[in-house]
Design a protein around this motif. Sequence first.
Motif, short mmCIF file in Angstrom:
data_model
loop_
_atom_site.label_atom_id
_atom_site.label_comp_id
_atom_site.label_asym_id
_atom_site.label_seq_id
_atom_site.Cartn_x
_atom_site.Cartn_y
_atom_site.Cartn_z
N ALA A 95 0.82 -1.21 0.00
CA ALA A 95 0.00 0.00 0.00
C ALA A 95 0.86 1.26 0.00
O ALA A 95 0.50 2.27 -0.61
CB ALA A 95 -0.92 0.00 1.22
N GLU A 96 2.02 1.20 0.65
CA GLU A 96 2.91 2.36 0.71
C GLU A 96 3.45 2.75 -0.66
O GLU A 96 3.75 3.92 -0.91
CB GLU A 96 4.07 2.07 1.67
N THR A 97 3.59 1.79 -1.55
CA THR A 97 4.20 2.06 -2.86
C THR A 97 3.23 1.92 -4.02
O THR A 97 3.61 2.13 -5.17
CB THR A 97 5.39 1.10 -3.08
N ALA A 98 1.97 1.58 -3.74
CA ALA A 98 1.00 1.36 -4.81
C ALA A 98 0.78 2.61 -5.67
O ALA A 98 0.49 2.51 -6.86
CB ALA A 98 -0.33 0.89 -4.22
N MET A 153 -5.87 -2.07 11.17
CA MET A 153 -5.09 -2.29 9.96
C MET A 153 -5.67 -1.48 8.79
O MET A 153 -4.93 -1.02 7.93
CB MET A 153 -5.06 -3.78 9.60
N THR A 154 -6.98 -1.32 8.76
CA THR A 154 -7.59 -0.52 7.68
C THR A 154 -7.05 0.89 7.69
O THR A 154 -6.73 1.46 6.63
CB THR A 154 -9.13 -0.51 7.85
N GLN A 155 -6.91 1.49 8.88
CA GLN A 155 -6.37 2.84 8.93
C GLN A 155 -4.90 2.85 8.48
O GLN A 155 -4.49 3.76 7.77
CB GLN A 155 -6.47 3.42 10.34
N LEU A 156 -4.14 1.85 8.89
CA LEU A 156 -2.73 1.80 8.46
C LEU A 156 -2.64 1.70 6.94
O LEU A 156 -1.79 2.33 6.32
CB LEU A 156 -2.02 0.63 9.12
N LEU A 164 -1.55 4.53 1.81
CA LEU A 164 -1.96 4.96 0.47
C LEU A 164 -1.87 6.47 0.30
O LEU A 164 -1.36 6.96 -0.72
CB LEU A 164 -3.39 4.49 0.19
N VAL A 165 -2.35 7.22 1.29
CA VAL A 165 -2.33 8.69 1.19
C VAL A 165 -0.90 9.21 1.16
O VAL A 165 -0.54 10.06 0.34
CB VAL A 165 -3.12 9.31 2.35
N THR A 166 -0.07 8.70 2.08
CA THR A 166 1.33 9.15 2.08
C THR A 166 2.04 8.72 0.80
O THR A 166 2.91 9.43 0.29
CB THR A 166 2.08 8.60 3.30
N GLY A 167 1.65 7.57 0.25
CA GLY A 167 2.25 7.12 -1.00
C GLY A 167 1.93 8.06 -2.15
O GLY A 167 2.81 8.40 -2.96
N ILE A 168 0.68 8.52 -2.24
CA ILE A 168 0.30 9.45 -3.30
C ILE A 168 1.08 10.76 -3.16
O ILE A 168 1.62 11.30 -4.14
CB ILE A 168 -1.22 9.71 -3.26
N SER A 205 13.75 -5.54 -3.60
CA SER A 205 13.92 -4.73 -2.38
C SER A 205 12.61 -4.61 -1.62
O SER A 205 12.57 -4.74 -0.39
CB SER A 205 14.43 -3.33 -2.75
N ALA A 206 11.52 -4.35 -2.36
CA ALA A 206 10.21 -4.24 -1.70
C ALA A 206 9.79 -5.58 -1.11
O ALA A 206 9.17 -5.63 -0.03
CB ALA A 206 9.16 -3.76 -2.70
#
Length: 434
Positions: free
Chosen positions: A63-66, A113-116, A121-125, A245-246
């Motif tokens: 989710a962090e890199t999506a 976990m849903t909030q995480l 996702l938001v920080t990734g964008i 790496s991911a």
Amino acid sequence: MTSSPGISQAAGSGPLRNRNFRWLLSGAAASHIGTQVTLVAMPLAAVVELDAPAFQVGMLTAAETAAFLFIGLPAGAWVDRVRRLPLLIRADLVRMLAVGSVPLSAAFGVLTMTQLYLVALVTGIATVLFDVAHQSYLPWLLPREHLVSGNGALETTRSAAHVAGPGLGGALVHLLGAPAAILANAAGYLLSALCLRGIRLREPQPEAAPGVSLGAQIKEGLTFVLRHPLLRVIAASTGVANFFSAMLVSVQTVFLVRALGLAPSVLGLMLSAEAVGGLAGALCAGWISRAVGQARTIWLATAVSGPFALLWPLAGPGAAALWFALASAVVFFGAVVYNVAQVSFRQLLCPGALLGRMNATLRFMVWGTMPLGALVGGIVAGAAGPHAAVWVCAAGFLLVPLPLLLSPLRRMRDLPAPGPDPAGEATAPPFVTS
């Protein structure tokens, strides 16, 4: 051909004598330290606080890199249409608010976990937009002769933050708990935004090309990258490296905590080992490029350091955990040397009007593999265990230099002369084939 105010102002001096670059560098340092704390704290919040299984931890990394996969291409066109400095500041503020919600929810006992996933996702964008704008802003801020030094300074800062951040993150998790430790990341993003506001140099508003659609601009960036033989192989090699790496990042917390039995504080120190190697690579990158040639540096860095990844799965409980640290240090030494060489080359060859789209296209191609790698890591770890997943990661790193070794780079010492000044008018790039 025109020059930007930043280039004329900084000409004749090193990048660190440029006041605006020092503010950019300070902001990067604050952001990186906070991010590295969260690199430890976010998975630990899932593993320790929420008892998440390996697959869910892998999904969190995905989710962090999506966002690089889903908005990577249009991000470049958007960046080329706006002034980059205000975009950088807004992206930092969005990331600050998103990660700041985690300790607040934990304090009220409603963290899930849903909030995480949503925070990731938001920080990734916001990170997609920040990173594309950041790489496109640097060639406008510095003259071309200082780009390698400037990128080296940014990599040194990033690597130094990687040294301090995981250890600090592990200590904060031990003292305060994982959710509260994430506050350091929110503070880092806020400090980064304040540093960026200290830059006094203002870009002109880019002129919109009449009648040119967003789709046409995206296609122009894709064409630039895909028709350039050196950019194609750099993208292929970097994409493979980022995939594995991911995959490693998605399973290493589970592997080190549950398989090797490391405490959170020791985990932070273990992850700092890769940053020590990265810092050494950043300090040596310029010297290595001058000594062996920039083209040779690109493929040698991955070919020499990659096989050390096989030490990762050899790690075990107790002192045998040091094999993981050694492998990380050497692999990331090579990765940073590689990055300084190839990113500087990309910035030099690209016309200024295309910088955002070129960087975004490459980010889409090379970072878009990361959510896939994280997802595969979670699946393999869930099905066969984290140790098996680490073996797959290690074997995958042996594939990284292959596209480079099979390309024209293998027969070159130095890279070809760059195209026009990145701040100048857009002209046809070199090596475009029909």
